[in-house]
Design a protein around this motif. Structure first.
Motif, PDB file in Angstrom:
ATOM      1  N   TYR A 262      -8.163  -0.571  -1.498  1.00 17.87           N
ATOM      2  CA  TYR A 262      -6.739  -0.279  -1.344  1.00 17.87           C
ATOM      3  C   TYR A 262      -6.258  -0.325   0.102  1.00 17.87           C
TER       4      TYR A 262
ATOM      5  N   TYR B  32      -3.858  -3.156   0.701  1.00 18.78           N
ATOM      6  CA  TYR B  32      -2.523  -3.087   0.101  1.00 18.78           C
ATOM      7  C   TYR B  32      -1.582  -2.215   0.930  1.00 18.78           C
TER       8      TYR B  32
ATOM      9  N   GLY C 161      -2.956  -7.879  -0.118  1.00 22.30           N
ATOM     10  CA  GLY C 161      -3.832  -7.672  -1.263  1.00 22.30           C
ATOM     11  C   GLY C 161      -5.259  -8.069  -0.932  1.00 22.30           C
TER      12      GLY C 161
ATOM     13  N   ASP D  37      -0.817  -8.868  -9.546  1.00 22.32           N
ATOM     14  CA  ASP D  37      -2.093  -8.437  -8.983  1.00 22.32           C
ATOM     15  C   ASP D  37      -2.610  -7.291  -9.856  1.00 22.32           C
TER      16      ASP D  37
ATOM     17  N   VAL E 130      -3.047  -3.557  -8.537  1.00 23.37           N
ATOM     18  CA  VAL E 130      -1.875  -2.707  -8.332  1.00 23.37           C
ATOM     19  C   VAL E 130      -0.904  -2.802  -9.505  1.00 23.37           C
ATOM     20  N   GLN E 131      -1.261  -3.629 -10.507  1.00 29.46           N
ATOM     21  CA  GLN E 131      -0.485  -3.801 -11.729  1.00 29.46           C
ATOM     22  C   GLN E 131       0.946  -4.250 -11.475  1.00 29.46           C
ATOM     23  N   SER E 132       1.123  -5.134 -10.473  1.00 31.79           N
ATOM     24  CA  SER E 132       2.456  -5.603 -10.114  1.00 31.79           C
ATOM     25  C   SER E 132       2.342  -6.814  -9.189  1.00 31.79           C
TER      26      SER E 132
ATOM     27  N   TRP F  19       4.042  -4.635  -4.090  1.00 29.13           N
ATOM     28  CA  TRP F  19       3.568  -3.262  -3.993  1.00 29.13           C
ATOM     29  C   TRP F  19       4.087  -2.561  -2.759  1.00 29.13           C
TER      30      TRP F  19
ATOM     31  N   LEU G 271       2.523   1.119  -2.039  1.00 26.91           N
ATOM     32  CA  LEU G 271       1.722   2.174  -2.633  1.00 26.91           C
ATOM     33  C   LEU G 271       1.905   3.505  -1.939  1.00 26.91           C
TER      34      LEU G 271
ATOM     35  N   VAL H 191      -3.431   7.079  -2.439  1.00 24.65           N
ATOM     36  CA  VAL H 191      -4.361   6.749  -3.521  1.00 24.65           C
ATOM     37  C   VAL H 191      -5.320   7.924  -3.697  1.00 24.65           C
TER      38      VAL H 191
ATOM     39  N   ASN I 147       3.158   3.159  -7.353  1.00 25.83           N
ATOM     40  CA  ASN I 147       3.539   1.838  -6.846  1.00 25.83           C
ATOM     41  C   ASN I 147       5.017   1.634  -7.155  1.00 25.83           C
TER      42      ASN I 147
ATOM     43  N   ILE J 264       0.344   4.607 -11.538  1.00 29.15           N
ATOM     44  CA  ILE J 264      -0.719   3.708 -11.985  1.00 29.15           C
ATOM     45  C   ILE J 264      -2.054   4.459 -11.913  1.00 29.15           C
TER      46      ILE J 264
END
Length: 146
Positions: A32, A35, A45, A74, A77-79, A82, A84, A87, A107, A112
């Motif tokens: 992470y 990101y 990423g 991606d 990060v499910q998007s 991002w 973020l 974490v 995010n 997430i």
């Protein structure tokens, strides 16, 4: 002295990256870190290079990570974009040779949670797979392979 230092930096950069990390938590923190905001090489990423794949992933997943594909977002990060929040990383369970680690973050206002399955290889911890309630990184990469 400056020339010697430059030569050492160049030689150190030429060595292949060792696979793995010392702990499951350090593995996820390093994922992470790619990101974040700021330095361009740490904001785009997790790179799809063979060197990065070898460092972060089990060999079979590393091959899938670097394969050509066209994915809509991606997975990590499910998007497709991002920003973020912090974490949170926690060990869910240790089972034989695998450790299950949760990574939770915000995010762009969306919460997430991903479950990483990590294994300890001869050089340290690497990712075997990443799961969501509906998908896994392995299946996702296979689905969008060219």
């Amino acid at each position: 002295m400056r020339a010697l230092l430059s030569a050492l930096v160049l030689l150190g950069g030429a060595a292949p990256a060792a696979a793995g990390f010392r702990t499951p938590e350090s593995l996820l923190r390093n994922v992470y870190a790619h990101y974040g905001q700021g330095v361009p090489e740490l904001s785009a990423g997790l790179p799809r290079t063979a060197e990065v794949a070898r460092q972060f992933f089990d060999p079979s997943l590393a091959k899938a990570w670097t394969a050509p594909r066209r994915e809509p977002y991606d997975f990590l990060v499910q998007s497709p974009r991002w920003k973020l929040g912090p974490v949170a990383i926690s060990i869910l369970r240790r089972q034989f040779d695998k450790t299950y680690v949760a990574a939770s973050f915000d995010n762009q206002g969306r919460r997430i949670t991903l479950n990483f399955i990590v294994v300890k290889g001869p050089d340290g911890w690497v990712i075997l797979d990443v799961e969501t309630p509906h998908d896994s990184l392995r299946l996702f990469l296979e689905q969008f392979r060219n």
